[in-house]
Design a protein around this motif. Structure first.
Motif, PDB file in Angstrom:
ATOM      1  N   THR A 144       0.836  -1.204   0.000  1.00  0.00           N
ATOM      2  CA  THR A 144       0.000   0.000   0.000  1.00  0.00           C
ATOM      3  C   THR A 144       0.871   1.254   0.000  1.00  0.00           C
ATOM      4  O   THR A 144       0.604   2.210  -0.734  1.00  0.00           O
ATOM      5  CB  THR A 144      -0.935  -0.003   1.222  1.00  0.00           C
ATOM      6  N   GLN A 183      -7.595   0.192  -0.840  1.00  0.00           N
ATOM      7  CA  GLN A 183      -7.886  -1.132  -0.301  1.00  0.00           C
ATOM      8  C   GLN A 183      -9.220  -1.130   0.446  1.00  0.00           C
ATOM      9  O   GLN A 183      -9.951  -2.110   0.410  1.00  0.00           O
ATOM     10  CB  GLN A 183      -6.746  -1.518   0.654  1.00  0.00           C
ATOM     11  N   ASP A 185      -5.257  -1.331  -5.280  1.00  0.00           N
ATOM     12  CA  ASP A 185      -4.769  -1.974  -4.061  1.00  0.00           C
ATOM     13  C   ASP A 185      -5.702  -3.117  -3.672  1.00  0.00           C
ATOM     14  O   ASP A 185      -6.726  -2.900  -3.026  1.00  0.00           O
ATOM     15  CB  ASP A 185      -4.678  -0.935  -2.936  1.00  0.00           C
TER      16      ASP A 185
END
Ligand SMILES: Nc1ncnc2c1ncn2[C@@H]1O[C@H](COP(=O)(O)OP(=O)(O)OP(=O)(O)O)[C@@H](O)[C@H]1O
Ligand SMILES: [Mg+2]
Lengths: 272, 266
Positions: free
Chosen positions: A44, A80, A156
């Motif tokens: 990330t 994410q 992500d």
């Protein structure tokens, strides 16, 4: 198109917490690049650096030979954990991404409706994000990023929260979009299978501090078939490499002992 | 179906009334055992009839109007200043470092303590009352705005930057809605403290007085029923504003956006 030159990223007051070390990555124009790595290795953070949210401690990040400084809608991040704006409906969240666009209002509307349709979200266009499931929120986030029409997509683990059918469906859609639009994509995933299905090139990161452990060039013909013997061979190889790194990341050889201890305590009723 | 709905509406009101009923009962018992002592303590019924009479003869509406005129302008000004300045302080660390100490210094000063000082400059004027109310609501609101802005989830800002928003749009379109739960809390607290200062200030600057002056003067004339009426009216107005303005604001923002999730129990 994108070049990371020996990028370091350290955290902590004295830069003593090393996350990324000497990471050099490149993506050609229109290339599909996957990043594989164990949890917590810095995937990330790597995308945040490319997006321009963070500055590297050392090293350079170049896009089209110019140094990256600020975030920009040419490089679109898909987070994410989705990061939809809770105070905007599904439709308005996507509309947010067309803030700078020169399209007319009716063109914008048509475009958004197309994407909602593609993501199977048309019935939820006026819902607020909190009412959507995780997978639905991810699809809205995906639509929001795509509608902004960036040159570079930073994804992500975008399909991690979806069921197998959705995952396959969206993978195929993403592949089609990518082939049609010639976007460059940096795609983080923890699934070797997903990486082999999609990527032209895979970078395998080691456990933190992450260095590039291995690079795989994937030349299998598309659309890829996960039952193809070459695919399977590659999958086994990459999974083995990834497992090694996972074990390093966990670093707890006494796992079994701890587990037994916990079970013992539970039996005695000391913990619930 | 209709019955269910009306039960759902009445239930909170009925539940909320219980403590009031208990107070009423104790009040009556207290009155009953003291009524022959020559006390001036009024019964609930006397108080209620004086309440009605004060409404009918126009006294109460006039007092309420006067008090609101003392209250609303400085409160609105404080609200605007605190949101604007609090947002700036929440975003910019240098400005925060410059102004935070002075805010901390002002915060514990009871707002009425400003009055003698401010009367020196402004005399016994409406502006003096306004100043006190401004200060008292401003500090409470700004504290909440600052911490609301400082505590937002930074990923929303990153996503907005990524979409290419300029600074102003990030502040108005992302940071303020994110900080909204705490801003509303600040407004509620600020409004409460504005009321408390208002009554105090009106007792001291009597020529402009609304309810504060009324309570103060009634006490001098031993009109305790009027004192109680004044107190009850203050409560009623606060409840009214809480229900009408703040509840509705929450419903249209925090509940709608899912910041408050009424479908789950804690
Ligand atoms: N602000 C920070 N200060 C210190 N350490 C940080 C900070 N942000 C991230 N880290 C550390 O950097 C490392 C990498 O984090 P990152 O979120 O990139 O992991 P990841 O590879 O994306 O993991 P996952 O697959 O679980 O999402 C972690 O060890 C994390 O604790
Ligand atoms: Mg991650």
């Amino acid at each position: 198109m994108l070049d990371l030159l020996r990028v370091n990223k350290f955290f902590g007051e004295n830069d003593d917490f090393e996350v990324l070390k000497d990471v050099s990555i490149s993506a050609e124009n229109g290339e599909f690049v996957c990043i594989l790595g164990p949890s917590g290795c810095g995937k990330t953070i790597l995308l945040y650096l490319i997006a321009g949210f963070l500055k590297p401690t050392e090293g350079k990040i170049l896009m089209e030979n110019a140094s990256i400084s600020e975030p920009n809608c040419n490089r679109m991040m898909i987070f994410q954990n989705y990061v939809l704006f809770p105070w905007k409906t599904v439709y308005k969240n996507i509309l947010f991404a067309l803030d700078k666009s020169t399209l007319t209002n009716s063109e914008k509307d048509a475009l958004i409706v197309r994407y909602l349709d593609m993501m199977g979200l048309i019935a939820f266009r006026d819902w607020y994000p909190y009412k959507l499931s995780g997978g639905m929120q991810q699809r809205v986030a995906l639509a929001r990023a795509l509608v902004a029409n960036p040159k570079l997509l930073l994804m992500d683990e975008p399909f991690a929260a979806l069921d197998l059918q959705h995952r396959k469906f969206l993978r195929k859609n993403l592949e089609t979009i990518w082939q049609k639009t010639k976007k460059t994509i940096i795609f983080v995933t923890h699934s070797p299978n997903e990486a082999i299905s999609l990527a032209d090139k895979i970078y395998l990161l080691s456990a933190r501090p992450a260095v590039i452990k291995k690079t795989y060039q994937i030349d299998l013909p598309r659309p890829r078939d996960s039952l193809n013997p070459d695919f399977i061979k590659l999958n086994i190889e990459i999974e083995k490499d990834l497992s090694e790194e996972f074990e390093k990341a966990i670093k707890n050889p006494l796992m079994e002992e701890s587990l037994l201890h916990i079970l013992n305590l539970t039996k005695k009723g000391e913990i619930l | 179906m209709l019955k269910m709905k009306s039960i759902r509406l009445i239930r909170p009101i009925a539940l909320g009334s219980i403590p009031f009923l208990i107070i009423l009962i104790f009040w009556y018992i207290f009155y009953y055992f003291n009524q022959n002592v020559g006390w001036l303590f009024p019964s609930p019924i006397e108080t209620f009839s004086s309440f009605l009479q004060l409404i009918v003869d126009g006294t109460l509406p006039d007092l309420i109007l006067k008090s609101l005129l003392n209250l609303i302008p400085p409160f609105i000004l404080a609200m605007i200043c605190a949101v604007v300045f609090g947002t700036i302080m929440g975003i910019n660390r240098t400005i925060y470092k410059i102004f935070h100490p002075i805010l901390s210094a002002i915060y514990p000063i009871p707002s009425l303590a400003w009055l003698p000082f401010i009367i020196l400059f402004l005399g016994f004027t409406r502006e003096a009352i306004w100043f006190v109310i401004f200060i008292s609501s401003f500090v409470r609101i700004i504290y909440n705005v600052i911490s609301g802005v400082q505590n937002i989830n930074i990923e929303y800002v990153l996503a907005a930057k990524n979409l290419g928003f300029n600074k102003l749009k990030i502040v108005l379109g992302v940071i303020l809605p994110c900080a909204f739960p705490q801003i509303i809390t600040g407004l509620k607290l600020g409004f409460g403290s504005a009321w408390r200062s208002l009554i105090g200030a009106e007792m001291l600057v009597v020529m402009l007085g609304g309810l504060g002056k009324f309570i103060w003067m009634s006490q001098w004339y031993f009109d305790f029923d009027k004192v109680i009426v004044g107190i009850i009216v203050i409560s009623l107005i606060s409840i009214f504003i809480e229900e009408i303005i703040f509840k509705r604001l929450e419903k249209n923002t925090l509940v709608k956006w899912g910041f408050i999730r009424e479908e789950y129990k804690i």
